[in-house]
Design a protein around this motif. Structure first.
Motif, PDB file in Angstrom:
ATOM      1  N   VAL A  61      42.632  26.667  42.720  1.00 53.45           N
ATOM      2  CA  VAL A  61      41.452  26.750  43.576  1.00 53.45           C
ATOM      3  C   VAL A  61      41.145  25.362  44.118  1.00 53.45           C
ATOM      4  N   HIS A  65      35.417  24.847  45.121  1.00 54.14           N
ATOM      5  CA  HIS A  65      35.030  26.045  44.376  1.00 54.14           C
ATOM      6  C   HIS A  65      35.438  26.004  42.912  1.00 54.14           C
ATOM      7  N   ILE A  69      34.495  28.823  39.917  1.00 52.24           N
ATOM      8  CA  ILE A  69      35.527  29.683  39.336  1.00 52.24           C
ATOM      9  C   ILE A  69      35.618  29.453  37.830  1.00 52.24           C
ATOM     10  N   GLU A  70      35.539  28.203  37.413  1.00 55.62           N
ATOM     11  CA  GLU A  70      35.571  27.880  35.980  1.00 55.62           C
ATOM     12  C   GLU A  70      34.412  28.557  35.252  1.00 55.62           C
ATOM     13  N   ALA A 131      34.930  35.645  44.840  1.00 56.85           N
ATOM     14  CA  ALA A 131      35.716  34.699  44.051  1.00 56.85           C
ATOM     15  C   ALA A 131      37.207  34.868  44.285  1.00 56.85           C
ATOM     16  N   ARG A 132      37.681  36.084  44.380  1.00 58.07           N
ATOM     17  CA  ARG A 132      39.121  36.326  44.537  1.00 58.07           C
ATOM     18  C   ARG A 132      39.660  35.758  45.844  1.00 58.07           C
ATOM     19  N   VAL A 135      40.886  31.804  45.479  1.00 58.19           N
ATOM     20  CA  VAL A 135      41.892  31.377  44.504  1.00 58.19           C
ATOM     21  C   VAL A 135      43.289  31.762  44.978  1.00 58.19           C
ATOM     22  N   LEU A 149      38.679  38.472  38.177  1.00 58.22           N
ATOM     23  CA  LEU A 149      37.641  38.031  39.130  1.00 58.22           C
ATOM     24  C   LEU A 149      36.992  39.199  39.870  1.00 58.22           C
ATOM     25  N   CYS A 152      33.179  39.466  41.293  1.00 60.46           N
ATOM     26  CA  CYS A 152      32.563  38.143  41.131  1.00 60.46           C
ATOM     27  C   CYS A 152      32.339  37.513  42.501  1.00 60.46           C
ATOM     28  N   ILE A 154      30.735  34.077  44.601  1.00 59.88           N
ATOM     29  CA  ILE A 154      30.274  32.688  44.550  1.00 59.88           C
ATOM     30  C   ILE A 154      29.050  32.580  45.442  1.00 59.88           C
TER      31      ILE A 154
END
Length: 170
Positions: A61, A65, A69-70, A131-132, A135, A149, A152, A154
């Motif tokens: 990533v 971001h 993601i973490e 999120a997907r 990445v 993910l 999810c 952000i």
């Protein structure tokens, strides 16, 4: 002022990247069992050839971001991705025989798309991205990323997260 602010932001992100790269190289902050498996899988002649790495190793990533993601992945960053269920069983046997602790596994051959149900996010100005979408993973680990993910999002800040949660999107 703007240039100075950008330089400070860049240095901060560069420093975080260096720290994460250093931690990854040393496997610091990793559970004992997970570290033992990764170390054994890298040893020449190891029988643990089906270990692909940690979820964190397979998900790439951009720095922008990375923290989000973490945070989304939580403890799943330390889950060990293996090619097959049999590889996971072999790794569990190694841990048990050597009294090296525990680990969580994601066997790629056991993942199925039918188990996934992606919810459509509620439209909100605070959403940055799914999120997907931010990445990158190896092609054969794509379904793993889809699953870990799934659903999810952000968001810009904590206020947006709280608003979305109140609307039923969190």
């Amino acid at each position: 002022d703007r240039i100075h602010d950008l330089q400070v932001t860049w240095k901060s992100k560069e420093s975080r990247h260096d720290l994460l790269a250093d931690l990854e190289a040393k496997n610091e902050g990793i559970d004992v069992g997970v570290k033992a498996l990764i170390d054994e899988s890298r040893r020449e002649g190891s029988s643990l050839t089906g270990i692909r790495g940690l979820v964190a190793d397979l998900i790439n990533v951009d720095l922008e971001h990375a923290a989000a993601i973490e945070t989304l992945l939580g403890e799943r960053v330390q889950a060990i991705v293996v090619n097959t269920v049999d590889d996971a069983k072999l790794a569990m046997g190694f841990l048990r025989e050597n009294k090296k602790g525990r680990a969580s596994f994601i066997p790629l051959d056991a993942l199925t798309k039918h188990a996934m149900q992606e919810a459509e996010p509620i439209p909100h100005d605070g959403i940055v991205a799914k999120a997907r979408e931010v990445v990158r993973v190896p092609e054969d680990a794509s379904l793993m990323a889809d699953i870990v993910l799934r659903n999810c999002t952000i968001v810009k800040d904590i206020n947006a997260a709280l608003e979305l949660a109140a609307l039923g999107n969190g």
